[in-house]
Write a protein that holds these residues in place. Structure first.
Motif, short mmCIF file in Angstrom:
data_model
loop_
_atom_site.label_atom_id
_atom_site.label_comp_id
_atom_site.label_asym_id
_atom_site.label_seq_id
_atom_site.Cartn_x
_atom_site.Cartn_y
_atom_site.Cartn_z
N ARG A 283 0.89 -1.09 0.05
CA ARG A 283 0.03 -0.09 0.01
C ARG A 283 1.09 1.14 0.06
O ARG A 283 2.00 1.23 0.48
N PRO A 284 0.30 2.46 -0.32
CA PRO A 284 1.03 3.44 -0.32
C PRO A 284 1.53 3.95 1.20
O PRO A 284 0.75 3.61 2.15
N SER A 285 2.61 4.85 1.55
CA SER A 285 3.02 4.83 2.97
C SER A 285 1.99 5.90 3.25
O SER A 285 1.35 6.89 2.63
N ASN A 286 1.62 5.64 4.60
CA ASN A 286 0.62 6.52 5.31
C ASN A 286 0.92 6.89 6.59
O ASN A 286 1.37 6.34 7.44
N PRO A 287 1.04 8.34 6.87
CA PRO A 287 1.82 8.97 7.94
C PRO A 287 1.04 8.54 9.37
O PRO A 287 1.57 8.40 10.46
N ALA A 288 -0.36 7.90 9.13
CA ALA A 288 -1.26 7.59 10.17
C ALA A 288 -0.43 6.46 10.98
O ALA A 288 -0.80 6.07 12.05
N ALA A 289 0.44 5.57 10.29
CA ALA A 289 1.05 4.33 10.75
C ALA A 289 2.25 4.76 11.65
O ALA A 289 2.82 4.10 12.34
N PHE A 290 2.59 5.84 11.47
CA PHE A 290 3.95 6.38 12.10
C PHE A 290 3.79 7.32 13.32
O PHE A 290 2.96 7.81 13.57
N ILE A 291 4.66 7.08 14.36
CA ILE A 291 4.83 7.90 15.64
C ILE A 291 6.21 8.16 15.52
O ILE A 291 7.26 7.58 15.72
N PRO A 292 6.48 9.67 15.79
CA PRO A 292 7.76 10.09 15.73
C PRO A 292 8.63 9.54 17.05
O PRO A 292 8.09 9.38 18.03
N ALA A 293 9.89 9.07 16.74
CA ALA A 293 10.68 8.59 17.88
C ALA A 293 10.62 9.49 18.89
O ALA A 293 10.83 9.48 20.30
N ARG A 294 10.97 10.64 18.55
CA ARG A 294 11.25 12.06 19.38
C ARG A 294 10.08 12.13 20.49
O ARG A 294 10.42 12.27 21.78
N SER A 295 9.01 11.74 19.99
CA SER A 295 7.79 11.94 21.08
C SER A 295 7.66 10.73 22.15
O SER A 295 7.43 10.84 23.03
N VAL A 296 8.01 9.61 21.55
CA VAL A 296 8.02 8.49 22.50
C VAL A 296 9.28 8.64 23.48
O VAL A 296 9.16 8.11 24.50
#
Length: 736
Positions: A283-296
Motif C-alpha cells: 500500500r502507499p505509505s501513510n503517515p497515520a501508521a507512524f509515531i515520531p521517535a522523539r515523542s516516544v
C-alpha cells in the motif's frame, strides 16, 4: 490459398507457437522483467488501502527526531527509556529493525576505558554502582515481548540464538529454503533478554525491487525466522513454527519433493511458495501508521496509539540508508516494509502465482493461437489487426481481473507478445501472399487489359465476378485481309515475326483505351469493353481504339514498304477489317475446371464477328453496329440495314467519319447525298439512288468506292429482278 501455400502457412503458425513456447520455458530476463512490470502495474492500479484498525504501528527515527534527540546511534539508555514508555503504554510487542552489534560508546564503562588512569580513578567511585547503558537496554527488553533483528550474510561468524522451535511435516524443506553461512548478531546480553530474534534480510528481484517476503531462512541446518514472522510469533505467545512441506498429511505432491506448502505459527496458517516465501500486496505509505521517535523518547505521545498493538522501531531518515524499492514506492523505509508485511499476514491477504500458472499461459497461447490462425486467412488485414488487438486487450483484462478478484498473478505480457508475434507473422505472410496473388493477377491480366484497369481490379477484386455475369459489352473483332495469300509468301519464321509485329501494336492500342483482349485467333483479335470493370464510355472507347488501329496500320505499312524496298523484294500492302457491336453478353471465367479463360459469349458477340466480316464486303476498315453508334458520339454514316443468319431482327450498320479519312467539310457535303441514296434505295427509287451515288462519288472519298460499287450492283440486280412487294430494304447476309 493453394495447397502449397496452405501448408506453408501451417508450418509458419506451428513454428511461431513452438518458438513462443520454447522461449517461455527458457524464460530469459526480458520476459521476467516484462512479467514483473505487469505484476507491479496491478498493484499500482489497485494498491491496498491503509487500514488503521490493523494493530501495527511504526516508531520512526525520522529526520526531526535525529535533529531533536541527536545523531544516530542514540544512547542505549535513550532507547531503553523509549522501550519502557512503549510497554507502559500497552504495546503488545516491540520489534527493532535496527542492530545493536557494538557496545554503547556513551555508556559510563565505555567512557572510563577512554580516560587516562588518573582520570579513571577519579570517576570510579562515582560510576562503580551505575549500570551501563547496554545493561539498561537489556533490562528494558526484558520488560515485555521484544524482538531483535539479525542480518544473515555469507561470512562464517556465529549463529543467532534460537528463540523458537521448528516442527517439520512432510519432506525435508531445507534444500528449498534460502541459505546463508554467517550472520551479524546483537550484543549477547541483549539477545538473551529478547523474546525473539528475526532476520531483516530481503531478497529483491533482479531489478532490486522487493516483492516477496521470505518467512524463513536457514544458516546451515538451523532455521531462522524473518523479523515479521518472529514478531507475529512473539505477539501471539507461540513457541513453535510448524513447517508443512510436500507429502505431508493433507498435501498432495504425487511422491515428488516440491518444498514448502505453508507455515503455521500460533493461529496463523500462511500458504507459501516452495522456498517459504510469499508475494506481498503493498500500500502507499501513510503517515497515520507512524509515531515520531522523539515523542516516544519524551513520553509526549498518545498511549492509545500503541496500546494493544505491535510496534516496530526503525528509521525513515535517508542518511541511515534503510530504504527499499517496492512495486508502488521507489524508496520505502525498511521498517515500513516490515510493517506492511505484518499487516499482510494479519489481514490474511492472498497474492499468489499458482504452480499451474505457466501451464495455463502456455495452453492459452496454443489454443488462442490455433483459433486466430484459423480465422486470419479468411478475413481482411484490418479485421486481423482488430482481432489481434482485441485478443491482446483480453489477455490484459483477464490478468487484471484475476488479480483484482482472485489475488492471482497471471502473466499477460508473454501471451500478448506471443499473440502479437503470431498475428504479425500470419498477417505479414498473408499480405505477402496477397501481394504475390496481385502480382499474378497483374501479370495475367496485364496481357489482356490496360494497366489502370489491372490496378482497379487489384484495388477492388470484388468487381471481378468469377463464373460469369451478364452485362452490356462493346465487342471488337479485327482481322487481317487476305491473310492466306500473305502467309503463302512467308516462311514460318517470317510469318511469326509478321504476326507479332502486327498484333503487338494493335493490342497496345486496345489496352490503352481500357479494352480487354479476349483472345487471338491466328491473325485476328477479339476484344471487349466494360468488363471486368465498369466503363460507362465503352462504345466510344472501342471506336476510338478502332480508329487509332486504322491509323497505326498506315504507319506499319509505310515501315513494311521501306523494309521491302531496302531488301529488294515486292511490297504488298496489309489491310485490316474491324467490326464493332454493343449488346448484352455473358462474361467471366468460362471453360472447365481444368482450363478456363476470361471471355465473353452471346448473340451480340456473334453479331460483332459478322459485322467484321461485312467490313470486307463494304470495302471499309471499320463497321459498327447500331447500339455502338448510339454510344459513340462521333459523326458516322449509315451503311446498311442487314439481317444476319440466325437473327430475325435487322441491324443498322455504320462507319465512322474518322475511318473515312475525310475532312469535316467533305463529310458535311457527303452526308446529305448519302442519306438520300439510302432513302431512294429503300423506296425502290433506283434512278434516284443511282443519281445520289453519282453525287456521293463526286465528293471523292476513296474509302467508299467499293461501298458505292456494291450498291450500284445491287440496284442493277433489282432493276432486272425487282424485289418482292414486302421488301423492306433489308439486306440478308447469308455468310460471313
Amino acid at each position: 490459398m493453394s495447397v502449397k501455400a496452405g501448408w506453408a502457412y501451417v508450418f509458419l503458425v506451428a513454428a511461431v507457437l513452438l518458438g513462443a513456447t520454447a522461449l517461455r520455458v527458457a524464460d530469459p530476463f526480458f520476459l521476467q522483467a516484462l512479467r514483473l512490470v505487469a505484476f507491479d502495474s496491478y498493484q499500482r492500479l489497485e494498491p491496498q488501502a491503509y487500514d488503521p484498525d490493523l494493530p501495527v504501528r511504526i516508531v520512526d527515527i525520522d529526520e526531526a527526531s535525529l535533529a531533536e534527540v541527536g545523531q544516530w546511534p542514540w544512547s542505549r539508555s535513550t532507547i531503553a527509556g523509549m522501550l519502557q514508555n512503549l510497554f507502559a503504554a500497552g504495546a503488545v510487542t516491540v520489534a527493532f529493525d535496527v542492530l545493536f552489534t557494538e557496545p554503547d560508546q556513551t555508556s559510563p564503562e565505555q567512557v572510563v576505558k577512554r580516560l587516562t588512569p588518573e582520570e579513571a580513578a577519579l570517576l570510579e567511585p562515582i560510576l562503580v554502582n551505575r549500570p551501563g547503558h547496554d545493561a539498561m537496554l537489556a533490562q528494558a527488553i526484558g520488560l515485555g515481548p521484544t524482538v531483535l533483528a539479525t542480518v544473515l550474510n555469507g561470512g562464517e561468524t556465529g549463529r543467532p540464538p534460537s528463540k523458537a522451535g521448528f516442527a517439520i511435516a512432510g519432506d525435508d524443506p531445507l534444500p528449498f529454503i534460502p541459505a546463508f553461512s554467517g550472520n551479524v548478531n546483537n550484543l549477547p546480553g541483549l539477545e538473551e533478554a529478547a523474546s525473539g530474534i528475526g532476520s531483516i534480510n530481503w531478497i529483491p528481484d533482479r531489478d532490486q525491487v522487493v516483492r516477496r517476503l521470505p518467512l524463513v531462512y536457514r544458516q546451515g541446518d538451523q532455521l531462522v525466522p524473518t523479523l515479521a514472522m518472529e514478531t507475529l510469533r512473539v505477539a501471539q505467545g507461540a513457541s513453535t513454527y510448524i513447517l508443512k512441506a510436500s507429502n505431508a498429511s493433507g498435501e498432495t505432491a504425487f511422491g515428488a519433493s516440491t518444498g514448502l506448502n505453508n507455515i503455521k505459527v500460533g493461529d496463523l496458517e500462511i500458504p507459501t511458495n516452495a522456498d517459504g516465501g510469499l508475494l506481498l500486496q503493498f500500500r502507499p505509505s501513510n503517515p497515520a501508521a507512524f509515531i515520531p521517535a522523539r515523542s516516544v523518547v519524551s513520553g509526549d505521545f498518545d498511549p492509545n496509539a500503541v496500546a494493544g498493538r505491535i510496534v516496530l522501531v526503525g528509521s525513515s531518515a535517508a542518511g541511515l540508508n534503510d530504504l527499499q524499492a517496492t512495486p508502488i514506492d521507489a524508496a520505502l523505509p525498511g521498517v515500513e516494509v516490515q510493517a506492511q508485511a505484518i499487516e499482510h499476514l494479519i489481514a490474511g491477504r492472498s497474492l499468489t502465482r499458482p504452480d499451474h500458472a505457466l501451464a495455463l499461459e502456455l495452453l492459452f497461447v496454443l489454443v488462442a493461437g490455433v483459433i486466430l490462425a484459423f480465422f486470419l486467412p479468411r478475413i481482411s488485414a484490418g479485421a486481423s489487426a482488430l482481432i489481434g488487438a482485441v485478443a491482446i486487450a483480453g489477455v490484459f483484462i483477464g490478468g487484471w481481473a484475476s488479480y483484482l478478484y482472485a489475488g492471482l498473478l497471471l502473466d499477460p505480457t508473454y501471451p500478448a507478445l506471443a499473440i502479437f508475434a503470431l498475428v504479425g507473422s500470419a498477417t505479414l505472410y498473408i499480405y505477402r501472399r496477397v501481394e504475390q496473388q496481385r502480382g499474378e493477377v497483374r501479370r495475367a491480366f496485364g496481357h489482356y487489359v490496360s494497366p489502370d484497369v489491372v490496378d482497379e481490379l487489384i484495388a477492388n477484386p470484388d468487381r471481378l465476378e468469377l463464373g460469369g455475369e451478364v452485362r452490356e459489352l462493346t465487342l471488337l473483332f479485327c482481322d487481317v485481309r487476305n491473310f492466306t495469300s500473305i502467309s503463302e509468301r512467308m516462311t514460318a519464321h517470317e510469318l511469326t515475326q509478321f504476326i507479332n509485329g502486327l498484333l503487338s501494336p494493335l493490342s497496345e492500342i486496345i489496352l490503352k483505351h481500357r479494352g480487354t483482349i479476349d483472345k487471338y485467333m491466328g491473325d485476328a483479335i477479339m476484344a471487349f469493353w466494360n468488363a471486368p470493370i465498369d466503363d460507362p464510355a465503352h462504345a466510344r472507347n472501342a471506336s476510338l481504339a478502332a480508329m487509332e488501329m486504322a491509323t497505326k496500320m498506315a504507319e506499319l505499312n509505310r515501315d513494311w514498304q521501306a523494309e521491302a524496298e531496302a531488301a529488294g523484294r515486292p511490297y504488298h500492302p496489309v489491310a485490316i477489317g474491324i467490326g464493332i457491336n454493343t449488346g448484352n453478353c455473358c462474361v467471366g471465367n468460362l471453360g472447365s475446371t481444368i482450363r478456363f479463360d476470361y471471355s465473353a459469349i452471346g448473340d451480340d458477340v456473334n453479331l460483332a464477328s459478322r459485322v467484321e466480316g461485312l467490313s470486307k464486303v463494304y470495302g471499309l476498315t471499320i463497321v459498327i453496329g447500331e447500339s455502338t453508334f448510339a454510344g459513340v458520339g462521333e459523326p458516322a454514316l449509315e451503311l446498311d440495314l442487314i439481317r444476319v443468319k440466325g437473327r430475325s431482327q435487322p441491324s443498322r450498320l455504320y462507319t465512322l467519319q474518322g475511318a473515312l479519312g475525310v475532312s469535316d467539310e467533305q463529310f458535311a457535303r457527303l452526308q446529305p447525298s448519302h442519306e438520300a441514296m439510302l432513302a431512294a434505295y429503300r423506296a425502290r427509287d433506283w434512278d434516284g439512288a443511282d443519281a445520289a451515288i453519282a453525287t456521293c462519288r463526286s465528293v471523292e472519298v476513296p474509302a467508299l468506292d467499293k461501298y458505292y460499287e456494291l450498291y450500284a450492283s445491287r440496284i442493277a440486280v433489282w432493276r432486272q429482278n425487282p424485289p418482292p412487294t414486302d421488301w423492306d430494304g433489308v439486306f440478308t447476309a447469308t455468310e460471313k
